[in-house]
Design a protein around this motif. Structure first.
Motif, PDB file in Angstrom:
ATOM      1  N   SER A 270       0.829  -1.208   0.000  1.00  0.00           N
ATOM      2  CA  SER A 270       0.000   0.000   0.000  1.00  0.00           C
ATOM      3  C   SER A 270       0.862   1.257   0.000  1.00  0.00           C
ATOM      4  CB  SER A 270      -0.928   0.003   1.219  1.00  0.00           C
ATOM      5  OG  SER A 270      -2.003  -0.898   1.055  1.00  0.00           O
ATOM      6  N   PHE A 274       0.910   3.976  -3.090  1.00  0.00           N
ATOM      7  CA  PHE A 274       0.517   5.368  -2.901  1.00  0.00           C
ATOM      8  C   PHE A 274       1.642   6.318  -3.282  1.00  0.00           C
ATOM      9  CE2 PHE A 274      -0.702   9.138  -0.368  1.00  0.00           C
ATOM     10  CZ  PHE A 274      -1.978   9.321  -0.904  1.00  0.00           C
ATOM     11  N   LEU A 279      -3.921   4.313  -5.795  1.00  0.00           N
ATOM     12  CA  LEU A 279      -4.712   4.131  -4.584  1.00  0.00           C
ATOM     13  C   LEU A 279      -5.081   2.662  -4.413  1.00  0.00           C
ATOM     14  CD1 LEU A 279      -5.932   5.933  -2.344  1.00  0.00           C
ATOM     15  CD2 LEU A 279      -8.095   5.837  -3.617  1.00  0.00           C
ATOM     16  N   TYR A 281      -7.275  -0.370  -3.763  1.00  0.00           N
ATOM     17  CA  TYR A 281      -8.702  -0.404  -4.061  1.00  0.00           C
ATOM     18  C   TYR A 281      -9.331  -1.674  -3.506  1.00  0.00           C
ATOM     19  CZ  TYR A 281     -12.783  -0.533  -7.318  1.00  0.00           C
ATOM     20  OH  TYR A 281     -14.024  -0.617  -7.889  1.00  0.00           O
ATOM     21  N   GLU A 310      -5.808  -1.865   9.216  1.00  0.00           N
ATOM     22  CA  GLU A 310      -6.599  -0.749   9.734  1.00  0.00           C
ATOM     23  C   GLU A 310      -5.973  -0.147  10.982  1.00  0.00           C
ATOM     24  OE1 GLU A 310     -11.065  -2.100   8.220  1.00  0.00           O
ATOM     25  OE2 GLU A 310     -10.330  -2.718  10.207  1.00  0.00           O
ATOM     26  N   TYR A 316      -7.303   5.409   3.774  1.00  0.00           N
ATOM     27  CA  TYR A 316      -7.202   5.420   2.317  1.00  0.00           C
ATOM     28  C   TYR A 316      -6.126   4.474   1.794  1.00  0.00           C
ATOM     29  CZ  TYR A 316      -3.560   8.883   3.460  1.00  0.00           C
ATOM     30  OH  TYR A 316      -2.471   9.533   3.983  1.00  0.00           O
TER      31      TYR A 316
END
Length: 337
Positions: A270, A274, A279, A281, A310, A316
């Motif tokens: 991730s 970024f 992004l 998805y 998380e 995002y």
């Protein structure tokens, strides 16, 4: 790293494609690995051909049979073990979803055009590894009929170019297709699903960018990367060109045992995505396609990994955990109890 001196035209994506590795023995020789140690299987290659660009091989770790990029492409003896519940059409794409040759309509408002029957790379877990492309690939002559079908259905607002890999189609032909699609008044968006910006970044040419941005349709690029080691300077340069052209870029990954089934690996992916303007998805649970059972990660483990992401990443950067289910009107979001 593997030298790329044998690629005569490093910026010519078609030359790179022609020069792709198609032999398991050659692939392992480049990585200085023994065939038996790596689990290479000729029968698996016959069932689903091995194919990988040399620029992608260059990102693999030599002498590492468990390299996460190698695992994704090497035809392995585990593919030949029959597994209950695995089939040639795990997401129901060869039945009622095909409304016209070369068009798949599973979800409301969207139509998927199968533009090519091949990819720049053959991923061993691909849910379309047994798809009947010979019956459902739009030839150039068939495109007109497909466009007529889309024009006659005002519920369609988005066309998805897929395959195989739709970016195997030449820039000039893609430009003609996008202009024809833009002439259909009820269409709003043009989405492209492609692994090529990652595995063959030289494909992001000025001609391609012009084809995607030269009409009123809003283009969206959905790429496919499963591990941070796939993203190098060349990939970042390709995604920068897409970003400069104001094309949003999203990533879909597949959760794969032995490739990215750890929170550290997914978090790094991730972050690298970024940083490259992409992004995160979707993170897909494995589609149960014949030959790919050894890649399966249990749903509960997937939920655990998302929970860990998380707790350590901004929202995002956390992909949505999903699965495909035949007959469902949308992807199914996987949630905990």
């Amino acid at each position: 790293m593997i030298p790329l001196a044998d690629i005569q035209h490093a910026n010519d994506w078609q030359a790179q494609l022609r020069n792709a590795v198609s032999s398991g023995e050659e692939l392992l020789a480049l990585l200085r690995l023994d065939s038996q140690q790596a689990g290479l299987c000729a029968a698996a290659s016959a069932d689903f051909a091995l194919k990988v660009p040399r620029s992608f091989v260059a990102r693999m770790r030599p002498q590492d049979a468990n390299d996460p990029l190698l695992r994704q492409v090497l035809s392995h003896q585990l593919e030949m073990q029959p597994t209950p519940g695995y089939s040639d059409d795990p997401v129901g794409e060869t039945g009622d979803a095909i409304t016209h040759p070369g068009i798949i309509q599973k979800y409301h408002g969207r139509a998927l055009l199968v533009l090519a029957g091949a990819c720049a790379i053959n991923c061993r877990y691909c849910f379309r590894r047994h798809f009947p492309y010979s019956d459902n690939r739009n030839s150039r002559q068939q495109w007109r009929e497909a466009l007529q079908h889309i024009a006659a259905d005002p519920s369609i607002s988005e066309v998805i170019l897929s395959g195989g890999d739709p970016l195997l189609v030449a820039d000039r032909e893609l430009a003609a297709l996008t202009k024809a699609l833009a002439a259909i008044p009820h269409l709003r968006r043009l989405r492209v699903h492609s692994r090529m910006p990652v595995v063959l970044p030289a494909r992001i040419t000025d001609g391609l960018l012009a084809a995607l941005t030269g009409t009123r349709l809003q283009p969206v690029m959905v790429v496919h990367s499963n591990h941070g080691n796939e993203i190098n300077d060349e990939v970042e340069a390709a995604t920068a060109k897409l970003g400069d052209a104001r094309i949003p870029i999203l990533n879909q990954a597949v959760l794969l045992a032995g490739v990215n089934d750890s929170a550290d690996t997914l978090a790094e992916l991730s972050e690298k995505l970024f940083a490259a303007g992409v992004l995160p998805y979707y993170l897909h649970l494995l589609d149960k396609v014949r030959g790919a059972a050894h890649f399966d990660v249990p749903e509960q483990r997937g939920l655990q990994l998302i929970g860990e992401l998380e707790n350590r990443l901004p929202g995002y950067l956390v992909p949505t955990l999903v699965r495909e289910e035949a007959g469902k009107p949308a992807k199914v979001r996987v949630r905990g109890a």
